[in-house]
Design a protein around this motif. Structure first.
Motif, mmCIF file in Angstrom:
data_model
loop_
_atom_site.group_PDB
_atom_site.id
_atom_site.type_symbol
_atom_site.label_atom_id
_atom_site.label_comp_id
_atom_site.label_asym_id
_atom_site.label_seq_id
_atom_site.Cartn_x
_atom_site.Cartn_y
_atom_site.Cartn_z
ATOM 1 N N SER A 39 -23.265 -14.035 -108.152
ATOM 2 C CA SER A 39 -24.316 -15.045 -108.215
ATOM 3 C C SER A 39 -25.667 -14.394 -108.476
ATOM 4 C CB SER A 39 -24.387 -15.843 -106.915
ATOM 5 O OG SER A 39 -23.217 -16.560 -106.704
ATOM 6 N N ARG A 40 -25.915 -13.264 -107.828
ATOM 7 C CA ARG A 40 -27.173 -12.555 -108.077
ATOM 8 C C ARG A 40 -27.233 -12.061 -109.513
ATOM 9 N NH1 ARG A 40 -25.835 -10.489 -103.006
ATOM 10 N NH2 ARG A 40 -25.198 -8.519 -103.912
ATOM 11 N N LYS A 41 -26.087 -11.630 -110.048
ATOM 12 C CA LYS A 41 -26.057 -11.141 -111.422
ATOM 13 C C LYS A 41 -26.350 -12.271 -112.415
ATOM 14 C CE LYS A 41 -23.063 -7.920 -112.497
ATOM 15 N NZ LYS A 41 -21.799 -7.242 -112.832
ATOM 16 N N VAL A 42 -25.817 -13.467 -112.146
ATOM 17 C CA VAL A 42 -26.105 -14.617 -113.008
ATOM 18 C C VAL A 42 -27.585 -14.955 -112.944
ATOM 19 C CG1 VAL A 42 -25.753 -17.118 -113.243
ATOM 20 C CG2 VAL A 42 -23.804 -15.609 -112.971
ATOM 21 N N TYR A 43 -28.168 -14.906 -111.753
ATOM 22 C CA TYR A 43 -29.596 -15.190 -111.632
ATOM 23 C C TYR A 43 -30.404 -14.170 -112.423
ATOM 24 C CZ TYR A 43 -34.307 -15.233 -109.811
ATOM 25 O OH TYR A 43 -35.667 -15.246 -109.725
ATOM 26 N N GLN A 44 -30.081 -12.893 -112.264
ATOM 27 C CA GLN A 44 -30.865 -11.857 -112.921
ATOM 28 C C GLN A 44 -30.710 -11.883 -114.432
ATOM 29 O OE1 GLN A 44 -29.395 -8.442 -110.855
ATOM 30 N NE2 GLN A 44 -30.785 -8.715 -109.121
ATOM 31 N N SER A 45 -29.527 -12.231 -114.927
ATOM 32 C CA SER A 45 -29.316 -12.194 -116.372
ATOM 33 C C SER A 45 -29.745 -13.473 -117.085
ATOM 34 C CB SER A 45 -27.851 -11.895 -116.685
ATOM 35 O OG SER A 45 -27.042 -12.949 -116.218
ATOM 36 N N CYS A 46 -29.592 -14.621 -116.452
ATOM 37 C CA CYS A 46 -29.844 -15.890 -117.150
ATOM 38 C C CYS A 46 -30.925 -16.746 -116.500
ATOM 39 C CB CYS A 46 -28.569 -16.724 -117.220
ATOM 40 S SG CYS A 46 -27.162 -15.897 -117.927
ATOM 41 N N GLU A 47 -30.741 -17.008 -115.221
ATOM 42 C CA GLU A 47 -31.557 -18.026 -114.572
ATOM 43 C C GLU A 47 -32.973 -17.564 -114.244
ATOM 44 O OE1 GLU A 47 -30.540 -21.127 -114.336
ATOM 45 O OE2 GLU A 47 -28.684 -20.496 -115.277
ATOM 46 N N ARG A 48 -33.200 -16.276 -114.137
ATOM 47 C CA ARG A 48 -34.543 -15.788 -113.835
ATOM 48 C C ARG A 48 -35.498 -16.137 -114.964
ATOM 49 N NH1 ARG A 48 -37.948 -11.122 -113.953
ATOM 50 N NH2 ARG A 48 -38.931 -10.821 -111.922
ATOM 51 N N ALA A 49 -35.039 -16.013 -116.189
ATOM 52 C CA ALA A 49 -35.890 -16.361 -117.333
ATOM 53 C C ALA A 49 -36.179 -17.856 -117.362
ATOM 54 C CB ALA A 49 -35.222 -15.921 -118.627
ATOM 55 N N ARG A 50 -35.218 -18.662 -116.975
ATOM 56 C CA ARG A 50 -35.442 -20.109 -116.948
ATOM 57 C C ARG A 50 -36.395 -20.521 -115.845
ATOM 58 N NH1 ARG A 50 -30.028 -23.145 -116.654
ATOM 59 N NH2 ARG A 50 -31.511 -24.766 -116.170
ATOM 60 N N ALA A 51 -36.395 -19.775 -114.740
ATOM 61 C CA ALA A 51 -37.246 -20.124 -113.606
ATOM 62 C C ALA A 51 -38.647 -19.530 -113.706
ATOM 63 C CB ALA A 51 -36.596 -19.656 -112.309
#
Length: 172
Positions: A39-51
């Motif tokens: 889950s942290r990896k998904v946040y760092q790779s994709c969702e961080r840019a969206r947020a």
């Protein structure tokens, strides 16, 4: 303003306060991201840019609290709202505000069944099924190896029998 946030059956009780709601939000982030490195990896790779928020000078600004909640290993001391991070939670006492919404999410996640091999490979909700897949794969590969070895040995045996038959024919 908060009345627009809730549907009629989900309205909080009279003892509702913002601090308890924020505590539940932080605890729900901990449940989603704290333990699971995927889950942290998904946040760092994709969702961080969206947020992230983009300023007019093309600088990207990310909420540091969101980075702490979703992107890093979260220490138990980060949660200062009165309870430590545990392995199991009670929806009624730990999530009085969000319990209906979390129940809907849980029901949805339990209802999803993997439909492709890749999703079946990654789904570890039912460990018995996951281990069954591994046993089938291992036994299938072992069965293929044994059958290939026996096929080559049978071919070699046929070749030796042919050579013995031809040498017997030449002697007579």
């Amino acid at each position: 303003m908060l009345s627009q946030f809730y549907e009629d059956e989900e309205k909080p009780s009279e003892n509702f306060d913002i601090a308890s709601m924020l505590g539940e939000v932080m605890l729900s982030y901990a449940l989603l991201f704290r333990v699971d490195r995927r889950s942290r990896k998904v946040y760092q790779s994709c969702e961080r840019a969206r947020a992230s928020l983009e300023k007019s000078t093309n600088q990207i600004q990310v909420d540091p609290c969101l980075d702490e909640l979703c992107g890093n290993n979260i220490s138990a001391s980060f949660f200062t709202f009165g309870s430590s991070v545990r392995d199991s939670y009670d929806s009624g006492s730990d999530f009085p505000i969000f319990k209906n919404r979390l129940k809907k999410i849980q029901d949805y996640m339990e209802g999803i069944q993997p439909n492709r091999f890749k999703s079946l490979w990654r789904d570890r909700r039912d460990l018995r099924l996951w281990y069954t897949i591994w046993v089938v794969i291992i036994l299938g590969v072992l069965g293929l190896v044994v059958s290939l070895v026996s096929m080559f040995l049978a071919a070699a045996q046929v070749n030796l029998a042919r050579l013995a038959y031809e040498s017997q024919l030449q002697q007579t």
